[in-house]
Design a protein around this motif. Structure first.
Motif, PDB file in Angstrom:
ATOM      1  N   VAL A   1       5.586   4.761   8.287  1.00 22.67           N
ATOM      2  CA  VAL A   1       4.915   5.918   7.710  1.00 22.67           C
ATOM      3  C   VAL A   1       4.604   6.868   8.853  1.00 22.67           C
ATOM      4  CG1 VAL A   1       2.866   6.762   6.498  1.00 22.67           C
ATOM      5  CG2 VAL A   1       3.881   4.573   5.853  1.00 22.67           C
ATOM      6  N   GLY A   2       5.147   8.100   8.732  1.00 22.50           N
ATOM      7  CA  GLY A   2       4.832   9.139   9.698  1.00 22.50           C
ATOM      8  C   GLY A   2       3.912  10.157   9.052  1.00 22.50           C
ATOM      9  N   TYR A   3       4.058  11.406   9.464  1.00 23.91           N
ATOM     10  CA  TYR A   3       3.204  12.464   8.915  1.00 23.91           C
ATOM     11  C   TYR A   3       3.702  12.980   7.567  1.00 23.91           C
ATOM     12  CZ  TYR A   3       1.138  12.523  13.570  1.00 23.91           C
ATOM     13  OH  TYR A   3       0.509  12.167  14.736  1.00 23.91           O
ATOM     14  N   GLY A   4       4.875  12.551   7.135  1.00 22.64           N
ATOM     15  CA  GLY A   4       5.342  12.878   5.800  1.00 22.64           C
ATOM     16  C   GLY A   4       6.259  14.075   5.675  1.00 22.64           C
ATOM     17  N   LYS A   5       6.669  14.665   6.777  1.00 18.07           N
ATOM     18  CA  LYS A   5       7.542  15.833   6.710  1.00 18.07           C
ATOM     19  C   LYS A   5       9.029  15.457   6.734  1.00 18.07           C
ATOM     20  CE  LYS A   5       4.196  18.814   6.726  1.00 18.07           C
ATOM     21  NZ  LYS A   5       3.771  19.368   5.461  1.00 18.07           N
ATOM     22  N   GLY A   6       9.348  14.232   7.156  1.00 17.52           N
ATOM     23  CA  GLY A   6      10.726  13.768   7.117  1.00 17.52           C
ATOM     24  C   GLY A   6      11.605  14.155   8.292  1.00 17.52           C
TER      25      GLY A   6
ATOM     26  N   MET B   1       0.845  -1.178   0.000  1.00  9.82           N
ATOM     27  CA  MET B   1       0.000   0.000   0.000  1.00  9.82           C
ATOM     28  C   MET B   1       0.897   1.251   0.000  1.00  9.82           C
ATOM     29  SD  MET B   1      -3.161   0.907   2.588  1.00  9.82           S
ATOM     30  CE  MET B   1      -4.266  -0.331   1.966  1.00  9.82           C
ATOM     31  N   LEU B   2       0.432   2.312  -0.622  1.00 10.50           N
ATOM     32  CA  LEU B   2       1.192   3.556  -0.701  1.00 10.50           C
ATOM     33  C   LEU B   2       1.117   4.345   0.604  1.00 10.50           C
ATOM     34  CD1 LEU B   2       0.095   4.729  -4.268  1.00 10.50           C
ATOM     35  CD2 LEU B   2       2.312   3.764  -3.617  1.00 10.50           C
ATOM     36  N   LYS B   3       2.192   5.081   0.898  1.00  9.41           N
ATOM     37  CA  LYS B   3       2.266   5.869   2.134  1.00  9.41           C
ATOM     38  C   LYS B   3       1.098   6.853   2.256  1.00  9.41           C
ATOM     39  CE  LYS B   3       7.282   5.840   2.340  1.00  9.41           C
ATOM     40  NZ  LYS B   3       8.480   6.673   2.236  1.00  9.41           N
ATOM     41  N   LYS B   4       0.769   7.524   1.164  1.00 12.00           N
ATOM     42  CA  LYS B   4      -0.304   8.518   1.199  1.00 12.00           C
ATOM     43  C   LYS B   4      -1.620   7.891   1.659  1.00 12.00           C
ATOM     44  CE  LYS B   4      -2.625  12.015  -1.584  1.00 12.00           C
ATOM     45  NZ  LYS B   4      -2.696  12.677  -2.880  1.00 12.00           N
ATOM     46  N   GLN B   5      -1.945   6.723   1.120  1.00  9.41           N
ATOM     47  CA  GLN B   5      -3.189   6.044   1.512  1.00  9.41           C
ATOM     48  C   GLN B   5      -3.109   5.552   2.955  1.00  9.41           C
ATOM     49  OE1 GLN B   5      -6.030   5.958  -0.471  1.00  9.41           O
ATOM     50  NE2 GLN B   5      -6.888   5.426   1.525  1.00  9.41           N
ATOM     51  N   LEU B   6      -1.937   5.043   3.350  1.00 10.48           N
ATOM     52  CA  LEU B   6      -1.767   4.588   4.736  1.00 10.48           C
ATOM     53  C   LEU B   6      -1.946   5.750   5.712  1.00 10.48           C
ATOM     54  CD1 LEU B   6       1.240   2.168   4.243  1.00 10.48           C
ATOM     55  CD2 LEU B   6      -1.040   1.533   5.043  1.00 10.48           C
ATOM     56  N   ARG B   7      -1.415   6.929   5.366  1.00  9.90           N
ATOM     57  CA  ARG B   7      -1.598   8.108   6.230  1.00  9.90           C
ATOM     58  C   ARG B   7      -3.083   8.405   6.420  1.00  9.90           C
ATOM     59  NH1 ARG B   7       2.798  10.153   3.268  1.00  9.90           N
ATOM     60  NH2 ARG B   7       4.628   9.992   4.586  1.00  9.90           N
ATOM     61  N   LEU B   8      -3.819   8.393   5.334  1.00  2.00           N
ATOM     62  CA  LEU B   8      -5.262   8.676   5.416  1.00  2.00           C
ATOM     63  C   LEU B   8      -5.985   7.614   6.238  1.00  2.00           C
ATOM     64  CD1 LEU B   8      -5.936   9.710   1.697  1.00  2.00           C
ATOM     65  CD2 LEU B   8      -5.951  11.215   3.702  1.00  2.00           C
ATOM     66  N   ASP B   9      -5.737   6.350   5.934  1.00  2.00           N
ATOM     67  CA  ASP B   9      -6.434   5.249   6.605  1.00  2.00           C
ATOM     68  C   ASP B   9      -6.135   5.203   8.101  1.00  2.00           C
ATOM     69  OD1 ASP B   9      -7.363   4.598   4.084  1.00  2.00           O
ATOM     70  OD2 ASP B   9      -6.117   2.784   3.881  1.00  2.00           O
ATOM     71  N   PHE B  10      -4.850   5.319   8.453  1.00  2.00           N
ATOM     72  CA  PHE B  10      -4.480   5.165   9.858  1.00  2.00           C
ATOM     73  C   PHE B  10      -4.770   6.421  10.679  1.00  2.00           C
ATOM     74  CE2 PHE B  10      -2.683   1.358   8.208  1.00  2.00           C
ATOM     75  CZ  PHE B  10      -2.765   0.465   9.259  1.00  2.00           C
ATOM     76  N   THR B  11      -4.795   7.583  10.042  1.00  2.00           N
ATOM     77  CA  THR B  11      -5.230   8.786  10.748  1.00  2.00           C
ATOM     78  C   THR B  11      -6.705   8.655  11.108  1.00  2.00           C
ATOM     79  OG1 THR B  11      -3.591  10.175   9.656  1.00  2.00           O
ATOM     80  CG2 THR B  11      -5.501  11.296  10.582  1.00  2.00           C
ATOM     81  N   GLU B  12      -7.493   8.140  10.179  1.00  2.00           N
ATOM     82  CA  GLU B  12      -8.918   7.928  10.442  1.00  2.00           C
ATOM     83  C   GLU B  12      -9.129   6.884  11.538  1.00  2.00           C
ATOM     84  OE1 GLU B  12     -12.842   6.283   8.091  1.00  2.00           O
ATOM     85  OE2 GLU B  12     -11.333   7.378   6.941  1.00  2.00           O
ATOM     86  N   LEU B  13      -8.389   5.777  11.469  1.00  3.34           N
ATOM     87  CA  LEU B  13      -8.499   4.750  12.511  1.00  3.34           C
ATOM     88  C   LEU B  13      -8.132   5.311  13.885  1.00  3.34           C
ATOM     89  CD1 LEU B  13      -6.943   1.596  10.799  1.00  3.34           C
ATOM     90  CD2 LEU B  13      -9.307   1.871  11.587  1.00  3.34           C
TER      91      LEU B  13
ATOM     92  N   PRO C   1       7.586   8.103  16.726  1.00  2.00           N
ATOM     93  CA  PRO C   1       6.148   8.142  16.472  1.00  2.00           C
ATOM     94  C   PRO C   1       5.879   7.727  15.025  1.00  2.00           C
ATOM     95  CG  PRO C   1       7.048  10.354  16.349  1.00  2.00           C
ATOM     96  CD  PRO C   1       8.184   9.441  16.743  1.00  2.00           C
ATOM     97  N   LEU C   2       4.752   7.110  14.779  1.00  2.00           N
ATOM     98  CA  LEU C   2       4.402   6.727  13.415  1.00  2.00           C
ATOM     99  C   LEU C   2       2.903   6.507  13.305  1.00  2.00           C
ATOM    100  CD1 LEU C   2       3.956   3.401  13.740  1.00  2.00           C
ATOM    101  CD2 LEU C   2       6.424   3.435  13.660  1.00  2.00           C
ATOM    102  N   LEU C   3       2.446   6.463  12.083  1.00  2.00           N
ATOM    103  CA  LEU C   3       1.038   6.158  11.812  1.00  2.00           C
ATOM    104  C   LEU C   3       0.873   4.689  11.454  1.00  2.00           C
ATOM    105  CD1 LEU C   3       0.074   9.318   9.757  1.00  2.00           C
ATOM    106  CD2 LEU C   3      -0.919   8.629  11.947  1.00  2.00           C
ATOM    107  N   ALA C   4       1.818   4.155  10.670  1.00  4.47           N
ATOM    108  CA  ALA C   4       1.742   2.762  10.220  1.00  4.47           C
ATOM    109  C   ALA C   4       3.159   2.249   9.967  1.00  4.47           C
ATOM    110  CB  ALA C   4       0.914   2.673   8.941  1.00  4.47           C
ATOM    111  N   PHE C   5       3.285   0.918   9.886  1.00  3.21           N
ATOM    112  CA  PHE C   5       4.566   0.287   9.579  1.00  3.21           C
ATOM    113  C   PHE C   5       4.281  -1.052   8.909  1.00  3.21           C
ATOM    114  CE2 PHE C   5       3.329  -1.543  13.536  1.00  3.21           C
ATOM    115  CZ  PHE C   5       3.935  -2.782  13.632  1.00  3.21           C
ATOM    116  N   ASP C   6       5.316  -1.602   8.264  1.00  2.00           N
ATOM    117  CA  ASP C   6       5.106  -2.886   7.599  1.00  2.00           C
ATOM    118  C   ASP C   6       5.981  -3.976   8.212  1.00  2.00           C
ATOM    119  OD1 ASP C   6       7.670  -2.711   6.431  1.00  2.00           O
ATOM    120  OD2 ASP C   6       6.903  -2.227   4.434  1.00  2.00           O
ATOM    121  N   LEU C   7       5.818  -5.180   7.688  1.00  2.00           N
ATOM    122  CA  LEU C   7       6.510  -6.344   8.243  1.00  2.00           C
ATOM    123  C   LEU C   7       8.022  -6.314   8.018  1.00  2.00           C
ATOM    124  CD1 LEU C   7       3.914  -9.085   7.254  1.00  2.00           C
ATOM    125  CD2 LEU C   7       4.349  -8.164   9.553  1.00  2.00           C
ATOM    126  N   ASN C   8       8.508  -5.355   7.237  1.00  2.00           N
ATOM    127  CA  ASN C   8       9.946  -5.187   7.020  1.00  2.00           C
ATOM    128  C   ASN C   8      10.535  -4.069   7.875  1.00  2.00           C
ATOM    129  OD1 ASN C   8      10.157  -7.208   4.976  1.00  2.00           O
ATOM    130  ND2 ASN C   8       9.131  -5.795   3.587  1.00  2.00           N
TER     131      ASN C   8
END
Length: 186
Positions: free
Chosen positions: A132-137, A1-13, A121-128
């Motif tokens: 994914v954070g807020y995207g500012k780096g 899944m793309l970071k942008k979509q993960l940010r949206l999905d996990f912010t909503e969750l 801090p993060l919004l999402a992460f994967d099995l590797n």
């Protein structure tokens, strides 16, 4: 899944979590941290929670660090997505910045090279171990300033997704990620 979509999905969750559950999950994460082999170090970098974004409450982790007499380092946001790092002392004054991030006003600055463990801090992460954070780096810039062997510990309210598909060369993976129910080691 793309970071942008993960940010949206996990912010909503995250916004759907009740404050009572958030408090319980935060305590569970703090307790689960005790099971990973990171407690023999001296310098620990930790963020202070943005309550308006329903970030997990790091106060229990702070209590653990204080109880173990560790040096606690807090970040302050700067220009060009940089962080400055200050030692938490009895005299540290904390104030929310324009993004509601609680941070030290000033204090004893600690070089990134001295930090041994970073709670991220993060919004999402994967099995590797990609995150994914807020995207500012801010953390990508900061982690490049740290020693190569700094221990990177993600703190997540949710379990891992299978794969973040748009990982790039700037992304620095985690060593561990701790959730309310599980600890991942990468």
């Amino acid at each position: 899944m793309l970071k942008k979509q993960l940010r949206l999905d996990f912010t909503e969750l995250r916004h759907k979590i009740s404050f009572s559950d958030l408090s319980n999950y935060s305590l569970d994460i703090a307790n689960n941290l005790l099971g990973i082999p990171i407690w023999h170090y001296s310098y620990y970098h930790i963020f202070l929670s943005i309550t308006e974004k329903k970030e997990l409450d790091t106060s229990s982790i702070l209590s653990i660090l204080q109880g173990k007499d560790k040096n606690i380092i807090l970040p302050k946001m700067g220009l060009n997505n940089s962080l400055t790092h200050y030692l938490l002392t009895d005299n540290t004054v904390i104030k929310k910045n324009k993004w509601n991030v609680p941070e030290p006003i000033d204090g004893i600055e600690v070089p990134a090279k001295n930090i041994e463990v970073v709670f991220i801090p993060l919004l999402a992460f994967d099995l590797n171990g990609n995150r994914v954070g807020y995207g500012k780096g801010f953390y990508d810039v900061f982690l490049k300033e740290c020693k190569p062997n700094v221990i990177k510990v993600g703190l997540s309210l949710f379990e891992a997704v299978e794969k973040i598909t748009d990982v790039n060369d700037f992304d620095i993976p985690l060593d561990y990620c701790v959730t309310p129910t599980k600890t991942y080691s990468f």
